[in-house]
Design a protein around this motif. Structure first.
Motif, PDB file in Angstrom:
ATOM      1  N   ASP A  79       0.748  -1.179   0.021  1.00  0.00           N
ATOM      2  CA  ASP A  79       0.115  -0.061  -0.145  1.00  0.00           C
ATOM      3  C   ASP A  79       0.898   1.152   0.097  1.00  0.00           C
ATOM      4  O   ASP A  79       1.935   1.251   0.554  1.00  0.00           O
ATOM      5  N   PRO A  80       0.456   2.318  -0.505  1.00  0.00           N
ATOM      6  CA  PRO A  80       1.212   3.569  -0.438  1.00  0.00           C
ATOM      7  C   PRO A  80       1.870   3.952   0.730  1.00  0.00           C
ATOM      8  O   PRO A  80       2.987   4.504   0.656  1.00  0.00           O
ATOM      9  N   GLN A  81       1.095   3.812   1.888  1.00  0.00           N
ATOM     10  CA  GLN A  81       1.732   4.223   3.218  1.00  0.00           C
ATOM     11  C   GLN A  81       2.986   3.397   3.338  1.00  0.00           C
ATOM     12  O   GLN A  81       4.050   3.852   3.922  1.00  0.00           O
ATOM     13  N   THR A  82       2.882   2.122   3.084  1.00  0.00           N
ATOM     14  CA  THR A  82       4.295   1.242   3.270  1.00  0.00           C
ATOM     15  C   THR A  82       5.214   1.570   2.485  1.00  0.00           C
ATOM     16  O   THR A  82       6.302   1.467   3.039  1.00  0.00           O
ATOM     17  N   ARG A  83       4.926   2.001   1.283  1.00  0.00           N
ATOM     18  CA  ARG A  83       6.150   2.328   0.492  1.00  0.00           C
ATOM     19  C   ARG A  83       6.815   3.535   0.765  1.00  0.00           C
ATOM     20  O   ARG A  83       7.977   3.535   0.504  1.00  0.00           O
ATOM     21  N   THR A  84       5.685   4.385   1.329  1.00  0.00           N
ATOM     22  CA  THR A  84       6.350   5.873   1.713  1.00  0.00           C
ATOM     23  C   THR A  84       7.449   5.505   2.847  1.00  0.00           C
ATOM     24  O   THR A  84       8.451   6.205   2.740  1.00  0.00           O
ATOM     25  N   ARG A  85       6.976   4.636   3.827  1.00  0.00           N
ATOM     26  CA  ARG A  85       7.614   4.340   5.011  1.00  0.00           C
ATOM     27  C   ARG A  85       9.222   3.710   4.462  1.00  0.00           C
ATOM     28  O   ARG A  85      10.288   3.756   4.923  1.00  0.00           O
TER      29      ARG A  85
END
Length: 668
Positions: free
Chosen positions: A307-313
């Protein structure tokens, strides 16, 4: 005067016939199979070295035996290359053949170094080909006349084979409709393997006769491949007639320039190629048939299974880890680690700049090192003549690179596909040759001894004069520059990602998905591609500028076409169309180089093999690997590396033209 012209004609025809054989092989392969073979120059060199190996034990008396045995051996190698590496790419965009065969260039060239060692060797000739003949005050060596006659006979033989034999009839039919020929019970795959082998053999013939005319050395393939592509682009990719006319014409032009205007010898043929493509975008005898059927470039995952949040992290964690590198230098590991990661960061920025235009508009620039070199020289010249402020010269590098990119884009984007790749290569080679000749750029030596400070209007400091203390660790000099380079990379990534999330980026993505549909709904796609090209050029200029600030010099080697090829390798290794993938590709490239150089000087052999495997097996790059492994690792369906299914391993290619002009669609 007449004798001078006749002498020039003989000399020009000698080198021109070599070019004809070399370009004919390229043209035959493309005309029948729609394959751009960048490894053609290395097959040319292999022919010369095989002949040398056959002649060495017996002397020049074995020349004629080697002249026919060595091309046969190279032809067999060509058949193997087609069967095991090129065939799986049929049905994909022809530009993938450029990427694949660039990897083969690294492999074959390193094999030549490994087997025969560096250095130039003279190919022994038989006594019957020695001496010279003088007619009408024109002196020509017997060997030169042999080259002209033998090359002409070979060209006629190839033309006659395709025109009058059953083999030629089947190949021409297969070029038009491969499935129809297969339905007739003919094994067209076997014929295509033979076509590739024949093209390789023609390259070997050219290598042998040029080896007897000049010398045999490991770099001879790389020195002729660019002129060979100039010839086939001038004549029209896939046009046998164009290869013959272009080869003879370029040979005569080069000889004339060498005699009367040597300063233009290196640049003349590139100006000629660019001029022809601007007037006739498909060359003198080429057509655009088949371009609309070319496969798409396969980009990395568009979202993946995270998910986008995981990729950002994960992205923030990666930046955090990179920020820690200078802190352990000199204690946990050598300070060389900082130097290595700076190189990875700068090339990562360079690769990101190419991905912005290649991954989102499909424009493959084979001359992108032009903008990298522009940025480097803009900084070097700016430090010498404008200001010693690093910020001023970096801004200058970005602006100059953007302006030149707009001009080249304005001229180049009117052509498409392979021809766009070639015209950008032409501009880069033109710039490369100019750098070596202009006095204010330092000529072939380049510019050295540069000094700079970080500030504005004379107020600032040199990085070696200051230190930032983090506990017991002092950050100074190159470690401080490390953070400047890292900040430039992160800022460039955020800027390009913001652009791609804007309406401008939405149009670029629509061009990537289906340019024709984007045009139908009212977007002027040429304008958007030109803007993307300008952004790409500016970022490449920034990367080149950072290189010069770090290294303290700028040389013409920065614009070498191999650099353009290597940055494409990084984009494909990491994952095209992702922005972050090319940065990962840069780390993998230099990491493998560093690891392999510890064991062997022939590290390009291993790296080229890895790249070939990536192009064939994982065209979406490393970033697509988790999506492919997700079903096995998570027990859930995973996304493939592309929004469309992979092409079959051996679907029908869509050739652009036939090898014989009389049967080429729209040629007459």
């Amino acid at each position: 005067m007449a004798s001078e012209l006749l002498q020039l004609l003989v000399d020009g025809l000698t080198i021109g016939v070599v070019y004809v054989l070399l370009a004919a092989g390229l043209s035959v392969i493309f005309g029948v199979m729609n394959v751009i073979n960048f490894a053609h120059g290395e097959l040319f060199a292999l022919g010369a070295y095989f002949a040398l190996a056959l002649i060495a034990p017996f002397g020049g008396s074995a020349f004629f035996v080697a002249l026919f045995v060595a091309p046969l051996l190279v032809g067999i190698i060509g058949v193997g290359i087609e069967r095991f590496t090129v065939r799986p790419l049929y049905g994909r965009n022809p530009l993938y053949h450029i990427l694949l065969t660039f990897g083969l260039v690294l492999v074959i060239n390193d094999l030549i170094y490994l087997i025969w060692e560096p250095g130039s060797v003279t190919l022994p000739l038989p006594a019957v080909l020695s001496g010279s003949i003088t007619v009408l005050d024109v002196t020509a060596s017997v060997y030169n006349l042999f080259i002209i006659v033998f090359g002409a006979l070979m060209a006629v033989a190839v033309w006659a084979m395709f025109e009058f034999t059953k083999y030629g009839l089947i190949v021409r039919a297969g070029a038009q409709d491969r499935q129809m020929v297969r339905n007739l019970g003919i094994d067209i795959d076997r014929y295509y393997s033979l076509v590739f082998g024949m093209g390789a053999a023609l390259a070997a013939f050219a290598g042998i006769i040029l080896g007897g005319y000049q010398t045999v050395n490991p770099t001879m393939g790389m020195s002729v491949i660019i002129p060979a592509f100039v010839i086939v682009v001038l004549g029209g990719l896939g046009s046998f007639r164009g290869a013959v006319v272009g080869g003879l014409f370029v040979g005569l032009v080069q000889t004339a320039l060498r005699t009367y205007a040597p300063i233009f010898e290196g640049t003349g043929i590139f100006v000629l190629m660019i001029g022809v493509l601007l007037v006739r975008p498909h060359g003198l005898f080429g057509t655009d048939a088949g371009e609309e059927h070319a496969g798409n470039l396969l980009s990395g995952p568009r979202g993946g299974f995270l998910d986008p949040q995981t990729r950002t992290r994960l992205g923030l964690a990666m930046v955090g880890l990179l920020a820690l590198v200078p802190l352990g230098a000199g204690t946990l590991y050598s300070t060389y680690a900082v130097t290595l990661v700076i190189e990875i960061i700068i090339w990562g920025l360079f690769a990101l700049s190419l991905d912005f235009v290649m991954g989102y508009t499909g424009l493959v620039s084979l001359g992108h090192a032009l903008f990298y070199g522009l940025g480097a020289y803009a900084v070097a010249l700016g430090l010498s003549h404008v200001s010693q402020s690093a910020f001023v010269v970096l801004a200058l590098a970005i602006v100059i690179s953007a302006v030149i990119a707009w001009g080249i884009g304005f001229l180049s984007i009117r052509v498409s596909g392979v021809y766009f790749a070639m015209i950008t290569l032409g501009f880069a080679e033109l710039f490369y040759n100019l750098l070596g000749q202009l006095e204010f750029t330092g000529g072939s030596d380049g510019l050295f001894g540069l000094s700079t400070y970080y500030g504005l209007a004379g107020v600032g400091v040199e990085l070696d004069e200051i230190a930032v203390f983090l506990g017991p660790v002092a950050i100074t000099g190159q470690s401080l520059f490390y953070y400047i380079a890292l900040a430039a990379l992160v800022a460039s990534f955020l800027l390009t990602r913001r652009m791609l999330n804007s309406p401008f980026g939405a149009v670029l993505k629509s061009i990537r998905e289906n340019e024709q549909r984007a045009t139908f709904i009212g977007y002027e796609t040429t304008v958007y591609k030109r803007r993307a090209f300008v952004v790409s050029g500016a970022l490449a200029g920034l990367a080149g500028g950072l290189f010069t600030l770090n290294a303290g010099y700028a040389t013409p080697s920065l614009v070498d076409w191999l650099n353009s090829g290597e940055v494409i390798v990084m984009v494909i290794l990491g994952g095209m169309g992702t922005l972050y993938g090319p940065v990962i590709g840069s780390g993998i490239f230099f990491g493998l180089e560093e690891l392999l150089t510890g064991f062997t000087d022939r590290w390009r052999l291993v790296l080229g093999t890895i790249f070939v495997l990536f192009v064939i097996l994982l065209p979406g790059g490393l970033v697509s690997l988790p999506s492919r492994l997700a079903p096995a690792l998570l027990g859930a369906p995973g996304r493939g590396p592309n929004p469309e299914p992979e092409p079959e391993s051996n679907p029908d290619p869509e050739p652009a033209t036939d090898v014989d002009d009389a049967h080429t669609r729209g040629d007459d």
